[in-house]
Write an enzyme that holds these catalytic residues in place. Sequence first.
Site, PDB file in Angstrom:
ATOM      1  N   ASP A  54     -21.972  58.317   9.923  1.00 39.96           N
ATOM      2  CA  ASP A  54     -20.662  57.772   9.537  1.00 39.96           C
ATOM      3  C   ASP A  54     -20.078  56.800  10.560  1.00 39.96           C
ATOM      4  O   ASP A  54     -18.932  56.369  10.405  1.00 39.96           O
ATOM      5  CB  ASP A  54     -19.665  58.926   9.329  1.00 39.96           C
ATOM      6  CG  ASP A  54     -19.887  59.640   8.008  1.00 39.96           C
ATOM      7  OD1 ASP A  54     -19.798  58.969   6.958  1.00 39.96           O
ATOM      8  OD2 ASP A  54     -20.168  60.850   8.022  1.00 39.96           O
ATOM      9  N   HIS A  92      -7.846  60.324   4.012  1.00 37.25           N
ATOM     10  CA  HIS A  92      -6.995  59.779   5.072  1.00 37.25           C
ATOM     11  C   HIS A  92      -5.710  59.214   4.463  1.00 37.25           C
ATOM     12  O   HIS A  92      -5.691  58.849   3.278  1.00 37.25           O
ATOM     13  CB  HIS A  92      -7.711  58.639   5.806  1.00 37.25           C
ATOM     14  CG  HIS A  92      -8.850  59.061   6.675  1.00 37.25           C
ATOM     15  ND1 HIS A  92     -10.070  58.417   6.677  1.00 37.25           N
ATOM     16  CD2 HIS A  92      -8.947  60.042   7.611  1.00 37.25           C
ATOM     17  CE1 HIS A  92     -10.874  58.989   7.563  1.00 37.25           C
ATOM     18  NE2 HIS A  92     -10.222  59.980   8.139  1.00 37.25           N
ATOM     19  N   GLU A 120     -13.145  52.438  12.519  1.00 36.19           N
ATOM     20  CA  GLU A 120     -11.688  52.520  12.683  1.00 36.19           C
ATOM     21  C   GLU A 120     -11.234  53.918  13.094  1.00 36.19           C
ATOM     22  O   GLU A 120     -10.250  54.078  13.813  1.00 36.19           O
ATOM     23  CB  GLU A 120     -10.983  52.156  11.375  1.00 36.19           C
ATOM     24  CG  GLU A 120      -9.475  52.371  11.459  1.00 36.19           C
ATOM     25  CD  GLU A 120      -8.758  52.090  10.164  1.00 36.19           C
ATOM     26  OE1 GLU A 120      -9.030  52.775   9.169  1.00 36.19           O
ATOM     27  OE2 GLU A 120      -7.915  51.192  10.153  1.00 36.19           O
ATOM     28  N   ASP A 121     -11.972  54.926  12.630  1.00 40.18           N
ATOM     29  CA  ASP A 121     -11.498  56.298  12.828  1.00 40.18           C
ATOM     30  C   ASP A 121     -11.513  56.755  14.271  1.00 40.18           C
ATOM     31  O   ASP A 121     -10.846  57.726  14.613  1.00 40.18           O
ATOM     32  CB  ASP A 121     -12.341  57.268  11.979  1.00 40.18           C
ATOM     33  CG  ASP A 121     -12.073  57.087  10.505  1.00 40.18           C
ATOM     34  OD1 ASP A 121     -10.904  56.860  10.145  1.00 40.18           O
ATOM     35  OD2 ASP A 121     -13.036  57.164   9.717  1.00 40.18           O
ATOM     36  N   ARG A 134     -18.902  63.843  13.295  1.00 37.60           N
ATOM     37  CA  ARG A 134     -18.479  62.533  13.800  1.00 37.60           C
ATOM     38  C   ARG A 134     -18.027  62.603  15.261  1.00 37.60           C
ATOM     39  O   ARG A 134     -17.801  61.574  15.880  1.00 37.60           O
ATOM     40  CB  ARG A 134     -17.356  61.968  12.915  1.00 37.60           C
ATOM     41  CG  ARG A 134     -17.792  61.798  11.460  1.00 37.60           C
ATOM     42  CD  ARG A 134     -16.906  60.845  10.713  1.00 37.60           C
ATOM     43  NE  ARG A 134     -16.907  59.548  11.366  1.00 37.60           N
ATOM     44  CZ  ARG A 134     -16.143  58.522  11.002  1.00 37.60           C
ATOM     45  NH1 ARG A 134     -15.317  58.664   9.973  1.00 37.60           N
ATOM     46  NH2 ARG A 134     -16.196  57.376  11.630  1.00 37.60           N
ATOM     47  N   CYS A 163     -11.514  51.178   7.187  1.00 35.84           N
ATOM     48  CA  CYS A 163     -12.340  52.020   8.096  1.00 35.84           C
ATOM     49  C   CYS A 163     -13.471  51.251   8.752  1.00 35.84           C
ATOM     50  O   CYS A 163     -14.028  51.702   9.745  1.00 35.84           O
ATOM     51  CB  CYS A 163     -13.014  53.165   7.360  1.00 35.84           C
ATOM     52  SG  CYS A 163     -12.165  53.907   6.042  1.00 35.84           S
TER      53      CYS A 163
HETATM   54  N1  GLY Z   1     -17.795  59.334   5.174  1.00 36.27           N
HETATM   55  C1  GLY Z   1     -16.669  59.003   5.930  1.00 36.27           C
HETATM   56  C2  GLY Z   1     -16.008  60.172   6.484  1.00 36.27           C
HETATM   57  O1  GLY Z   1     -16.034  61.217   5.849  1.00 36.27           O
HETATM   58  O2  GLY Z   1     -15.469  60.141   7.561  1.00 36.27           O
END
Ligand code: GLY
Length: 255
Positions: free
Chosen positions: A61, A162, A66-67, A86, A249
């Site tokens: 991912d 989000h 951006e996350d 992540r 994102c």
């Molecule tokens: N697939 C993007 C997320 O779940 O962060």
Amino acid sequence: MTFTRAIVRTPCKRLAEGITTAGLGPVDTNLALVQHRNYCKALEACGLAVEVLDPLEDYPDSIFIEDVALCTPRGAILTRPGAPTRRGEEAHTGPVLEKYFGRLHRIENPGTIEAGDIMMVGDRYFIGRTARSNKAGFAQMAAFLESFGYRAVAVPVGDLLHLKTGVSYLENNILLATGALADEACFAEFDIIRVDEDEAYAANSLWINGRVLCPAGYPKTAAAIRAAGYEVIEVDVSEFRKLDGGLSCLSLRIA
Ligand code: GLY
């Protein structure tokens, strides 16, 4: 607000293993690479210098860069993703951001927050409380933002991934929003462009320097954004939608 630069990350070979709830079928990784290049071209058309980072093969991912950081005009904060698979992406992005921001702030355990949950509106940052962004993450992020002279506002998000899955700020007091977010009390002051349920995915559109990137295939939303006075650049992100990802994102934007 003028953005000058964007940072993106090339899709890795394991992209198709990314987290998803979309149920839209398998990801075509080759098509995703093409779509990613076109996305970069759209950013360039908005006047941004685009820095393309190498893929991270251990993080399917990681394309949703951006996350992992919040970049504000006054400093940057590395997040701590709420999705366990992540966690660690942020450490690979930190050194790149240090080039532009110097010392970074960091969200620490037990805080979790993903910047897809954070929407900048001038000196205010609306922060969604979701499964990815917890109370401790909000408190830490709010403290950093307040130390920069900004204000943090908590927003209930319901069951969206989000905050920005359902709402995007298009500047000039205009908010693009779908579902319950369009009627959320903390957004009462804004001029709302409502996104119909059958085009809900397009609520994640992206204002950059006076233009708006909109996902291709959502004509009612694109027309409404044009009617609000913006040039719309439609970008096909079908393969990222299959992974619950949207236009915002896919990049970090830096003023
Ligand atoms: N697939 C993007 C997320 O779940 O962060």
